[in-house]
Design a protein around this motif. Structure first.
Motif, PDB file in Angstrom:
ATOM      1  N   HIS A  88       0.590 -17.737   2.676  1.00  0.00           N
ATOM      2  CA  HIS A  88       0.848 -16.789   3.761  1.00  0.00           C
ATOM      3  C   HIS A  88       0.782 -15.390   3.153  1.00  0.00           C
ATOM      4  O   HIS A  88       1.508 -15.098   2.193  1.00  0.00           O
ATOM      5  N   VAL A  89      -0.082 -14.552   3.705  1.00  0.00           N
ATOM      6  CA  VAL A  89      -0.331 -13.227   3.150  1.00  0.00           C
ATOM      7  C   VAL A  89       0.378 -12.176   3.999  1.00  0.00           C
ATOM      8  O   VAL A  89       0.172 -12.104   5.218  1.00  0.00           O
ATOM      9  N   PHE A  90       1.215 -11.385   3.335  1.00  0.00           N
ATOM     10  CA  PHE A  90       1.993 -10.324   3.963  1.00  0.00           C
ATOM     11  C   PHE A  90       1.522  -8.971   3.443  1.00  0.00           C
ATOM     12  O   PHE A  90       1.070  -8.859   2.294  1.00  0.00           O
ATOM     13  N   THR A  91       1.657  -7.949   4.287  1.00  0.00           N
ATOM     14  CA  THR A  91       1.379  -6.584   3.847  1.00  0.00           C
ATOM     15  C   THR A  91       2.597  -5.710   4.139  1.00  0.00           C
ATOM     16  O   THR A  91       3.425  -6.034   4.992  1.00  0.00           O
ATOM     17  N   VAL A 100      -4.209   1.530  -6.757  1.00  0.00           N
ATOM     18  CA  VAL A 100      -5.645   1.721  -6.911  1.00  0.00           C
ATOM     19  C   VAL A 100      -6.297   1.677  -5.533  1.00  0.00           C
ATOM     20  O   VAL A 100      -5.851   0.942  -4.648  1.00  0.00           O
ATOM     21  N   SER A 101      -7.350   2.471  -5.358  1.00  0.00           N
ATOM     22  CA  SER A 101      -8.094   2.408  -4.096  1.00  0.00           C
ATOM     23  C   SER A 101      -8.861   1.091  -4.049  1.00  0.00           C
ATOM     24  O   SER A 101      -9.220   0.526  -5.085  1.00  0.00           O
ATOM     25  N   PHE A 157       0.843  -1.187   0.000  1.00  0.00           N
ATOM     26  CA  PHE A 157       0.000   0.000   0.000  1.00  0.00           C
ATOM     27  C   PHE A 157       0.879   1.239   0.000  1.00  0.00           C
ATOM     28  O   PHE A 157       1.966   1.250   0.576  1.00  0.00           O
ATOM     29  N   ASN A 158       0.387   2.307  -0.646  1.00  0.00           N
ATOM     30  CA  ASN A 158       1.105   3.580  -0.607  1.00  0.00           C
ATOM     31  C   ASN A 158       0.573   4.433   0.545  1.00  0.00           C
ATOM     32  O   ASN A 158      -0.293   3.988   1.309  1.00  0.00           O
ATOM     33  N   GLY A 159       1.082   5.643   0.670  1.00  0.00           N
ATOM     34  CA  GLY A 159       0.699   6.536   1.761  1.00  0.00           C
ATOM     35  C   GLY A 159      -0.756   6.948   1.747  1.00  0.00           C
ATOM     36  O   GLY A 159      -1.281   7.407   2.765  1.00  0.00           O
ATOM     37  N   LYS A 160      -1.443   6.775   0.608  1.00  0.00           N
ATOM     38  CA  LYS A 160      -2.869   7.100   0.502  1.00  0.00           C
ATOM     39  C   LYS A 160      -3.748   5.892   0.820  1.00  0.00           C
ATOM     40  O   LYS A 160      -4.961   5.979   0.711  1.00  0.00           O
ATOM     41  N   GLY A 161      -3.115   4.764   1.139  1.00  0.00           N
ATOM     42  CA  GLY A 161      -3.888   3.558   1.412  1.00  0.00           C
ATOM     43  C   GLY A 161      -4.300   2.802   0.161  1.00  0.00           C
ATOM     44  O   GLY A 161      -5.102   1.867   0.233  1.00  0.00           O
ATOM     45  N   THR A 195      -2.820  -8.549 -10.767  1.00  0.00           N
ATOM     46  CA  THR A 195      -2.787  -9.325  -9.527  1.00  0.00           C
ATOM     47  C   THR A 195      -2.161  -8.475  -8.437  1.00  0.00           C
ATOM     48  O   THR A 195      -1.809  -7.314  -8.668  1.00  0.00           O
ATOM     49  N   ASN A 196      -2.019  -9.061  -7.247  1.00  0.00           N
ATOM     50  CA  ASN A 196      -1.412  -8.334  -6.132  1.00  0.00           C
ATOM     51  C   ASN A 196       0.069  -8.075  -6.403  1.00  0.00           C
ATOM     52  O   ASN A 196       0.627  -8.586  -7.365  1.00  0.00           O
ATOM     53  N   ALA A 197       0.690  -7.293  -5.529  1.00  0.00           N
ATOM     54  CA  ALA A 197       2.066  -6.825  -5.747  1.00  0.00           C
ATOM     55  C   ALA A 197       3.007  -7.963  -6.112  1.00  0.00           C
ATOM     56  O   ALA A 197       3.765  -7.872  -7.072  1.00  0.00           O
TER      57      ALA A 197
END
Length: 169
Positions: A115-118, A138-139, A38-42, A61-63
Motif C-alpha cells: 500500500h503506497v502512501f504519500t 531530490v526532484s 515530498f517537500n514544498g518544492k515537490g 530508497t523511498n522515505a
C-alpha cells in the motif's frame, strides 16, 4: 524481539504470520507499505538505508518502507514507522496498492502486497541511525537520471514502486 510479517493471498486475506527474514527467504506474499514524502518544492525524500541492515544496506530508497504488524492497519503501521525511522509525524494519503516481487540479493525476495502512501513534510528529522544513514530531497527528474546512471545505488523495490507511482500519477 522477533519481527513477524502478515502473510496474505492476492485478495489480502490473512494466511498466517512468519518471521520477517524467513518470509523474505521463502519469497512469500506479505503485507507492506511504502511512503513517498515530498517537500514544498515537490521534491521526493530519499533515505539511505543503514549499513547494518540485513539486506540492501547503504542503498537509497523511498522515505519509509516496512510492514504493518498483526492487528495494525496499513496506515497505523505507516505512521509508526515514520516515527521510528525518521522521528516525524505528518498526514498521509493512500494512493494505490499493488503486488510485486523483487530479488533483493543474498537469496532474499520482497514479495509484497504494498500500500503506497504519500505526504508532505518540510521540517527537521530525528533519524534512527539503526535504520537510516541519511536523507535527502531530490526532484523526480534528477532521480530518474540518477537511477538510469547508477541503478545499483537504489533498492530494487523502490525502482518498481516508483515506476508504478509514475504510471498512476
Amino acid at each position: 524481539m522477533e519481527e513477524l510479517v502478515v502473510l496474505v493471498n492476492t485478495q489480502d486475506n490473512i494466511l498466517g504470520l512468519m518471521e520477517k527474514q524467513q518470509a523474505h527467504v521463502n519469497g512469500l506474499l506479505h503485507r507492506a507499505f511504502s511512503i513517498f514524502l515530498f517537500n514544498g518544492k515537490g521534491e521526493m525524500l530519499l533515505q539511505k538505508r543503514a549499513e547494518k541492515k540485513y539486506h540492501s544496506p547503504g542503498q537509497w530508497t523511498n522515505a519509509v518502507c516496512s510492514h504493518p504488524r498483526n492487528g495494525e492497519t496499513y496506515l497505523e503501521g505507516a505512521h509508526r514507522r515514520l516515527r521510528e525511522e525518521l522521528g516525524i509525524e505528518t498526514e498521509l494519503t493512500e494512493k494505490f496498492h499493488f503486488i510485486y516481487k523483487a530479488d533483493v540479493g543474498g537469496g532474499l525476495w520482497e514479495h509484497e502486497l504494498d500500500h503506497v502512501f504519500t505526504g508532505n513534510y518540510n521540517a527537521e528529522f530525528r533519524l534512527n541511525k539503526d535504520e537510516v544513514e541519511e536523507v535527502r530531497f531530490v526532484s523526480l527528474e534528477d532521480l530518474d537520471k540518477e537511477i538510469a546512471e547508477n541503478p545499483e545505488n537504489f533498492t530494487e523495490w523502490f525502482k518498481i514502486i516508483l515506476e508504478e507511482y509514475k504510471h498512476n500519477f
